[in-house]
Enzyme design. Sequence first.
Site, PDB file in Angstrom:
ATOM      1  CE  LYS A   1      -3.753  -1.986   2.743  1.00  0.00           C
ATOM      2  NZ  LYS A   1      -4.749  -1.735   3.774  1.00  0.00           N
TER       3      LYS A   1
ATOM      4  CG  ASP B   1      -7.784   0.397   3.510  1.00  0.00           C
ATOM      5  OD1 ASP B   1      -8.581  -0.520   3.264  1.00  0.00           O
ATOM      6  OD2 ASP B   1      -6.556   0.314   3.307  1.00  0.00           O
TER       7      ASP B   1
ATOM      8  N   GLY C   1      -0.248   2.826  15.021  1.00  0.00           N
ATOM      9  CA  GLY C   1       0.497   2.354  13.851  1.00  0.00           C
ATOM     10  C   GLY C   1      -0.168   2.917  12.596  1.00  0.00           C
TER      11      GLY C   1
HETATM   12  P1  ATR Z   1      -1.116  -1.580  11.259  1.00  0.00           P
HETATM   13  O1  ATR Z   1      -0.755  -1.225   9.854  1.00  0.00           O
HETATM   14  O2  ATR Z   1      -2.048  -2.758  11.362  1.00  0.00           O
HETATM   15  O3  ATR Z   1      -1.573  -0.418  12.055  1.00  0.00           O
HETATM   16  P2  ATR Z   1       1.378  -1.351  12.665  1.00  0.00           P
HETATM   17  O4  ATR Z   1       1.656  -0.059  12.001  1.00  0.00           O
HETATM   18  O5  ATR Z   1       2.512  -2.326  12.834  1.00  0.00           O
HETATM   19  O6  ATR Z   1       0.243  -2.155  11.936  1.00  0.00           O
HETATM   20  O7  ATR Z   1       0.734  -1.022  14.118  1.00  0.00           O
HETATM   21  C1  ATR Z   1       0.498  -2.016  15.066  1.00  0.00           C
HETATM   22  C2  ATR Z   1      -0.120  -1.372  16.300  1.00  0.00           C
HETATM   23  O8  ATR Z   1      -0.307  -2.380  17.298  1.00  0.00           O
HETATM   24  C3  ATR Z   1       0.780  -0.322  16.964  1.00  0.00           C
HETATM   25  O9  ATR Z   1      -0.014   0.624  17.608  1.00  0.00           O
HETATM   26  C4  ATR Z   1       1.560  -1.164  17.967  1.00  0.00           C
HETATM   27  O10 ATR Z   1       2.109  -0.458  19.030  1.00  0.00           O
HETATM   28  P3  ATR Z   1       3.577   0.242  18.863  1.00  0.00           P
HETATM   29  O11 ATR Z   1       3.338   1.495  18.084  1.00  0.00           O
HETATM   30  O12 ATR Z   1       4.023   0.465  20.234  1.00  0.00           O
HETATM   31  O13 ATR Z   1       4.409  -0.763  18.102  1.00  0.00           O
HETATM   32  C5  ATR Z   1       0.459  -2.061  18.461  1.00  0.00           C
HETATM   33  N1  ATR Z   1       0.979  -3.295  19.047  1.00  0.00           N
HETATM   34  C6  ATR Z   1       1.502  -4.340  18.395  1.00  0.00           C
HETATM   35  N2  ATR Z   1       1.864  -5.299  19.276  1.00  0.00           N
HETATM   36  C7  ATR Z   1       1.583  -4.821  20.516  1.00  0.00           C
HETATM   37  C8  ATR Z   1       1.746  -5.331  21.853  1.00  0.00           C
HETATM   38  N3  ATR Z   1       2.271  -6.542  22.073  1.00  0.00           N
HETATM   39  N4  ATR Z   1       1.319  -4.553  22.877  1.00  0.00           N
HETATM   40  C9  ATR Z   1       0.780  -3.341  22.667  1.00  0.00           C
HETATM   41  N5  ATR Z   1       0.616  -2.816  21.431  1.00  0.00           N
HETATM   42  C10 ATR Z   1       1.012  -3.536  20.379  1.00  0.00           C
END
Ligand code: ATR
Length: 287
Positions: A47, A103, A130
């Site tokens: 994307k 989206d 994220g």
């Molecule tokens: P997407 O495109 O689906 O948003 P991403 O950009 O990787 O994927 O974002 C994932 C989100 O899930 C983020 O907010 C991430 O928190 P961080 O910014 O701190 O990485 C959150 N996330 C993923 N695993 C996590 C965990 N184990 N505990 C808390 N937050 C988590």
Amino acid sequence: MHNAAFAALGLNWRYLALEVRPDDLPAALAGARVMGFAGLNLTVPHKLLALELVDALDVSAKVWGAVNTILFEGRHTRGGWRPLREFKQDSPVEIRTRGFNTDADAIVVAVREDLKIELRGRKVLLLGAGGAGRTAALRFATEGISELFLVNRTFGKAQKIQREITKQFPSVYVGLGYPKTEVDLVVNATSLGLQPGDPIPLDGKQFPLKQAGAVYDLIYRPAETPLLKAARKAGCQTGNGLGMLLHQGAKAFEIWTGKPAPLGVMRRALEAEVYRSSVHRPPSSPH
Ligand code: ATR
């Protein structure tokens, strides 16, 4: 959902899932172009890559900074660009790709449809900062919510979104951390809940779920994440990300075909496919 929709409308079209390595995206787009594809969807990580690769960007892709839908357009020597589907006997002298983002709008439509919530003037707690979280935050701001509270494991990412929204939408109050008061809607845009055994992405001590009117989880598999289960038990309205998946697809369908998407057909096909395994079947279908 797309193949079911094509069949329902009597279109001799097919939707195929093809796995392409990120390095091969330019070659895949070139191949689809010469093979006469009407359009494409892209998913992670394509994307963002596609932003630089498509020939033209729809305003939706510019605003949201990602392309999840491509339309192939052709033109005659002196004519303007038209969707390739409109070329019947005649052939275009040139074909280009136009990138869209379907989206961002889908989350607003899904929240409206599944939770009966109009976002204007509402208070929202957003979990996750994220890619999906950022898009949801900005889209909610354009919809005119009054207050947005951002919670994320990595504080700096929430801060960055706060700055972005405060600059672009000064009328929206953006707080970092859990609100002290009740909110209309909690949205989970973290990946917590996808894996069995994942904890709830919300600290119930800092924010008891009974302080939320409704909870929307972008995750749709499992149908009821631990967050949605807790929310249901706390008496909140709940919705999962299937509606968002449906509506981004329906919009893409309309871009490609120029016809209204048969939403009921698409939703039924999606539910049958996503919840085919009994493990993932919702206790009572949210739709
Ligand atoms: P997407 O495109 O689906 O948003 P991403 O950009 O990787 O994927 O974002 C994932 C989100 O899930 C983020 O907010 C991430 O928190 P961080 O910014 O701190 O990485 C959150 N996330 C993923 N695993 C996590 C965990 N184990 N505990 C808390 N937050 C988590």
